[in-house]
Design a protein around this motif. Structure first.
Motif, PDB file in Angstrom:
ATOM      1  N   LYS A   1       0.982  -1.012  -0.295  1.00 36.41           N
ATOM      2  CA  LYS A   1      -0.265   0.170   0.210  1.00 36.41           C
ATOM      3  C   LYS A   1       1.649   1.386  -0.226  1.00 36.41           C
ATOM      4  O   LYS A   1       0.418   2.670  -0.957  1.00 36.41           O
ATOM      5  N   GLU A   2       1.936   1.288   1.018  1.00 40.71           N
ATOM      6  CA  GLU A   2       2.606   2.722   1.084  1.00 40.71           C
ATOM      7  C   GLU A   2       3.517   2.548  -0.156  1.00 40.71           C
ATOM      8  O   GLU A   2       3.622   4.043  -1.106  1.00 40.71           O
ATOM      9  N   ARG A   3       4.044   1.343  -0.806  1.00 40.50           N
ATOM     10  CA  ARG A   3       4.542   1.683  -1.944  1.00 40.50           C
ATOM     11  C   ARG A   3       3.953   2.461  -3.276  1.00 40.50           C
ATOM     12  O   ARG A   3       3.924   3.494  -4.412  1.00 40.50           O
ATOM     13  N   ILE A   4       2.159   1.846  -3.522  1.00 41.47           N
ATOM     14  CA  ILE A   4       2.089   2.108  -4.582  1.00 41.47           C
ATOM     15  C   ILE A   4       1.334   3.921  -4.375  1.00 41.47           C
ATOM     16  O   ILE A   4       1.280   4.580  -5.963  1.00 41.47           O
ATOM     17  N   MET A   5       0.556   4.136  -2.506  1.00 43.02           N
ATOM     18  CA  MET A   5       0.553   5.112  -2.747  1.00 43.02           C
ATOM     19  C   MET A   5       1.401   6.617  -2.456  1.00 43.02           C
ATOM     20  O   MET A   5       0.809   7.334  -2.848  1.00 43.02           O
ATOM     21  N   GLY A   6       2.736   5.628  -2.228  1.00 45.28           N
ATOM     22  CA  GLY A   6       3.401   6.889  -3.150  1.00 45.28           C
ATOM     23  C   GLY A   6       3.627   7.322  -3.853  1.00 45.28           C
ATOM     24  O   GLY A   6       4.230   8.810  -4.465  1.00 45.28           O
ATOM     25  N   MET A   7       3.736   6.330  -4.871  1.00 44.07           N
ATOM     26  CA  MET A   7       4.113   6.512  -6.115  1.00 44.07           C
ATOM     27  C   MET A   7       2.797   7.454  -7.114  1.00 44.07           C
ATOM     28  O   MET A   7       3.095   8.006  -8.162  1.00 44.07           O
ATOM     29  N   LEU A   8       2.134   6.966  -6.380  1.00 40.92           N
ATOM     30  CA  LEU A   8       0.691   8.251  -6.817  1.00 40.92           C
ATOM     31  C   LEU A   8       0.950   9.294  -6.706  1.00 40.92           C
ATOM     32  O   LEU A   8       0.598  10.382  -6.574  1.00 40.92           O
ATOM     33  N   GLU A   9       1.061   9.447  -4.871  1.00 44.74           N
ATOM     34  CA  GLU A   9       1.148  11.312  -4.066  1.00 44.74           C
ATOM     35  C   GLU A   9       2.452  11.209  -5.153  1.00 44.74           C
ATOM     36  O   GLU A   9       2.478  12.956  -5.491  1.00 44.74           O
ATOM     37  N   GLY A  10       3.435  10.681  -5.644  1.00 48.71           N
ATOM     38  CA  GLY A  10       4.421  11.744  -6.425  1.00 48.71           C
ATOM     39  C   GLY A  10       4.500  11.728  -7.543  1.00 48.71           C
ATOM     40  O   GLY A  10       4.977  12.772  -8.101  1.00 48.71           O
ATOM     41  N   ASP A  11       4.394  11.282  -9.185  1.00 49.02           N
ATOM     42  CA  ASP A  11       4.172  10.638  -9.754  1.00 49.02           C
ATOM     43  C   ASP A  11       3.340  10.151 -10.702  1.00 49.02           C
ATOM     44  O   ASP A  11       3.320  10.743 -11.786  1.00 49.02           O
ATOM     45  N   GLY A  12       2.327  10.440 -10.156  1.00 44.14           N
ATOM     46  CA  GLY A  12       1.062  10.456 -10.582  1.00 44.14           C
ATOM     47  C   GLY A  12       0.243   9.225 -10.918  1.00 44.14           C
ATOM     48  O   GLY A  12       0.837   7.838 -10.324  1.00 44.14           O
ATOM     49  N   LEU A  13      -0.980   8.970 -11.768  1.00 45.95           N
ATOM     50  CA  LEU A  13      -1.297   7.676 -11.752  1.00 45.95           C
ATOM     51  C   LEU A  13      -0.965   6.815 -12.570  1.00 45.95           C
ATOM     52  O   LEU A  13      -1.031   5.496 -11.915  1.00 45.95           O
ATOM     53  N   ASP A  14      -0.306   7.369 -13.877  1.00 39.55           N
ATOM     54  CA  ASP A  14       0.455   5.789 -14.229  1.00 39.55           C
ATOM     55  C   ASP A  14       1.229   5.419 -13.375  1.00 39.55           C
ATOM     56  O   ASP A  14       1.606   4.354 -13.602  1.00 39.55           O
ATOM     57  N   ALA A  15       2.360   6.022 -12.970  1.00 38.67           N
ATOM     58  CA  ALA A  15       3.280   5.888 -12.044  1.00 38.67           C
ATOM     59  C   ALA A  15       2.569   4.565 -11.207  1.00 38.67           C
ATOM     60  O   ALA A  15       3.199   3.427 -10.567  1.00 38.67           O
ATOM     61  N   ALA A  16       1.933   5.077 -10.417  1.00 34.44           N
ATOM     62  CA  ALA A  16       1.586   4.021 -10.113  1.00 34.44           C
ATOM     63  C   ALA A  16       0.558   2.547 -10.006  1.00 34.44           C
ATOM     64  O   ALA A  16       0.749   1.783  -9.353  1.00 34.44           O
ATOM     65  N   PHE A  17      -0.273   2.568 -10.991  1.00 28.56           N
ATOM     66  CA  PHE A  17      -0.803   1.471 -12.204  1.00 28.56           C
ATOM     67  C   PHE A  17       0.603   0.657 -12.157  1.00 28.56           C
ATOM     68  O   PHE A  17       0.802  -1.139 -12.183  1.00 28.56           O
ATOM     69  N   SER A  18       1.430   1.230 -12.656  1.00 29.63           N
ATOM     70  CA  SER A  18       3.220   0.650 -13.055  1.00 29.63           C
ATOM     71  C   SER A  18       3.473  -0.120 -11.317  1.00 29.63           C
ATOM     72  O   SER A  18       4.387  -0.954 -11.637  1.00 29.63           O
ATOM     73  N   GLU A  19       4.028   0.797 -10.516  1.00 30.20           N
ATOM     74  CA  GLU A  19       3.887   0.504  -8.763  1.00 30.20           C
ATOM     75  C   GLU A  19       3.748  -1.005  -9.327  1.00 30.20           C
ATOM     76  O   GLU A  19       3.586  -1.456  -8.919  1.00 30.20           O
ATOM     77  N   MET A  20       2.180  -1.013  -8.662  1.00 33.25           N
ATOM     78  CA  MET A  20       1.141  -2.313  -8.961  1.00 33.25           C
ATOM     79  C   MET A  20       1.879  -3.228  -9.677  1.00 33.25           C
ATOM     80  O   MET A  20       2.095  -4.865  -9.211  1.00 33.25           O
ATOM     81  N   GLU A  21       2.070  -3.498 -11.053  1.00 32.49           N
ATOM     82  CA  GLU A  21       2.532  -4.317 -12.191  1.00 32.49           C
ATOM     83  C   GLU A  21       3.822  -4.558 -11.976  1.00 32.49           C
ATOM     84  O   GLU A  21       3.907  -6.351 -11.196  1.00 32.49           O
ATOM     85  N   LYS A  22       5.034  -4.244 -11.066  1.00 31.00           N
ATOM     86  CA  LYS A  22       6.092  -4.596 -10.873  1.00 31.00           C
ATOM     87  C   LYS A  22       5.861  -5.678  -8.778  1.00 31.00           C
ATOM     88  O   LYS A  22       6.726  -6.714  -9.069  1.00 31.00           O
ATOM     89  N   ILE A  23       5.088  -4.726  -8.102  1.00 33.66           N
ATOM     90  CA  ILE A  23       4.233  -5.703  -7.629  1.00 33.66           C
ATOM     91  C   ILE A  23       3.840  -7.337  -7.948  1.00 33.66           C
ATOM     92  O   ILE A  23       4.534  -7.874  -6.921  1.00 33.66           O
ATOM     93  N   TYR A  24       3.442  -7.115  -8.860  1.00 32.79           N
ATOM     94  CA  TYR A  24       2.895  -8.436  -9.075  1.00 32.79           C
ATOM     95  C   TYR A  24       4.043  -9.424  -9.896  1.00 32.79           C
ATOM     96  O   TYR A  24       4.061 -10.584  -9.550  1.00 32.79           O
ATOM     97  N   SER A  25       5.362  -8.619 -10.469  1.00 31.73           N
ATOM     98  CA  SER A  25       6.185  -9.782 -10.616  1.00 31.73           C
ATOM     99  C   SER A  25       6.640  -9.676 -10.214  1.00 31.73           C
ATOM    100  O   SER A  25       7.130 -10.925  -9.905  1.00 31.73           O
TER     101      SER A  25
END
Length: 452
Positions: free
Chosen positions: A103-127
């Motif tokens: 949650k912290e990783r995804i939320m941090g990316m959304l707040e810092g770099d925006g929506l695409d970055a949050a989705f990309s972080e979610m993809e990274k965590i899944y992998s």
């Protein structure tokens, strides 16, 4: 707020209504399940929780999910300030700590770099961690809620909204409807605008947004009419009436399924199923559905309460199907394929990391061949729903080719994959699905028509 491990934290409210502090993610409270009073609290009440685990524990008000907070728990002897770092490698063995880290990783990316970055972080965590699979849709839901908080109605459209069963729309529309005082016409206009934006490249955009409208509106009704949890038929009627603003029966069906999804979630969270034996029982899992007359509303109810039958059966497919099939035949025989597909969908959704033979056996508990095909379609739909955002196809194709499925079942399974990928990813998704299926020597009809 920083606290030392072993501290008891109390919540109370100065506002004029009930409140319900609970662990993220909304609505299942799955990160730290014990951190949840499991009911709305009256304004004059307080509730306390003893924090015995280090970490950053995000939470929300289940009645007003846009209201959020974080309790940061540090070890004894550590100064509670911003200099204390909690690792974000997310390799913890305990699910609570691991999910909080995600949650912290995804939320941090959304707040810092925006929506695409949050989705990309979610993809990274899944992998990185296959254990993320069962939470994929829930985190998509969470990104949607956080995105509304950040962007309001000016959310930037991105094709990544399609990943993890389009969970983004479910959370986003909850935020939207709370932010707009339950204005379903405004919500409908937003959903149609998103559908127009993506057009054929993401056909599921508007339908999933419509489902999210049902989610959001029922959450809104519950927050403003908490007493109606004791009158489920009346409560549901409010949501169903609101769904009629949508333009066609498919949109209304999607909206109605969202209404019933939230209703059953609230009942399950508060462990109230035994309070409503006429609405929630394996003897008649569709009791609540008998209070609506529109076909689209009944289908929405049948879809969600078939999943509820599986939950009440403690995820035992044989028990669930033995309940919902005869009950469905007695109530609305034409809905039985939909009911079977829905229950199997939930099994698949929770089984991305499990072996195929168990999924095949789950469908083989059904005797009638055509009904088994409905089960296979639902199973692969659930696998796609929580599938790898980078490649939903691979896992689902493997199931379609599993030993134990008949040629007819495999064909239906492959057809489901191809059609889903076309609706979620457009022509490129269809092409990827057809090529993956063809590598196993199969070619569903939709691929032949598309000459792929």
């Amino acid at each position: 707020m920083y606290v030392t491990r072993g501290t008891k934290v109390s919540w109370h409210t100065a506002r004029d209504g009930s409140f319900w502090p609970a662990s993220d993610l909304h609505p299942a409270h799955a990160i730290y399940p014990a951190f949840d009073p499991r009911r709305p609290l009256d304004p004059e009440e307080s509730w306390s929780f003893l924090f015995e685990r280090d970490g950053r524990w995000t939470y929300h008000d289940h009645i007003d999910p846009g209201a959020m907070g974080m309790i940061i728990v540090v070890p004894p002897g550590v100064s509670g300030n911003g200099s204390y770092e909690i690792p974000v490698a997310c390799d913890q063995e305990k699910p609570a700590e691991r999910k909080a880290c995600w949650k912290e990783r995804i939320m941090g990316m959304l707040e810092g770099d925006g929506l695409d970055a949050a989705f990309s972080e979610m993809e990274k965590i899944y992998s990185e961690d296959p254990r993320f699979a069962s939470d994929c849709h829930g985190f998509g839901h969470d990104i949607g809620l956080l995105a509304y908080r950040r962007y309001g109605e000016d959310v930037p459209p991105t094709h990544q909204m399609a990943i993890c069963g389009q969970g983004f729309y479910h959370g986003y529309m909850e935020g939207f409807l709370f932010g707009n005082g339950g204005d379903m016409r405004a919500a409908s206009e937003f959903c149609l605008s998103m559908g127009d934006h993506f057009d054929d490249a993401f056909e599921l955009s508007a339908p999933q947004c419509h489902h999210g409208m049902g989610h959001g509106q029922m959450e809104y009704h519950l927050s403003t009419n908490l007493d109606l949890i004791s009158d489920l038929p009346r409560l549901v009627s409010l949501g169903i009436k609101d769904c009629t603003v949508l333009p066609d029966d498919d949109a209304r069906f999607r909206c109605a399924s969202g209404v019933y999804a939230v209703t059953k979630d609230w009942v399950n969270i508060q462990k109230l199923t035994h309070t409503y034996p006429d609405s929630f029982s394996l003897e008649d899992p569709f009791g609540l559905c008998r209070h609506v007359s529109e076909d689209w509303a009944k289908r929405g109810c049948a879809w969600e309460l078939s999943k509820q039958a599986l939950i009440m059966a403690k995820m035992d497919p044989a028990v669930a199907f033995a309940s919902l099939i005869p009950a469905g035949l007695a109530w609305e025989p034409d809905y039985v394929p939909l009911m079977i597909t829905s229950a199997a969908f939930l099994i698949g959704e929770m089984s991305v990391g499990k072996a195929d033979d168990g999924l095949v056996r789950a469908c083989q508990t059904i005797e009638e061949l055509e009904q088994r095909r409905s089960c296979v379609k639902g199973m692969v739909g659930g696998l796609l729903f929580n599938g790898d955002p980078n490649d939903e196809v691979a896992r689902s194709v493997r199931f379609c080719m599993a030993e134990g499925l008949t040629p007819s079942e495999s064909d239906s399974c492959s057809e489901t994959i191809a059609r889903y990928m076309e609706e979620a990813r457009g022509a490129a998704g269809l092409r990827d699905a057809c090529r993956a299926i063809a590598a196993h020597g199969a070619q569903p009809a939709v691929c032949e028509i598309a000459d792929i």
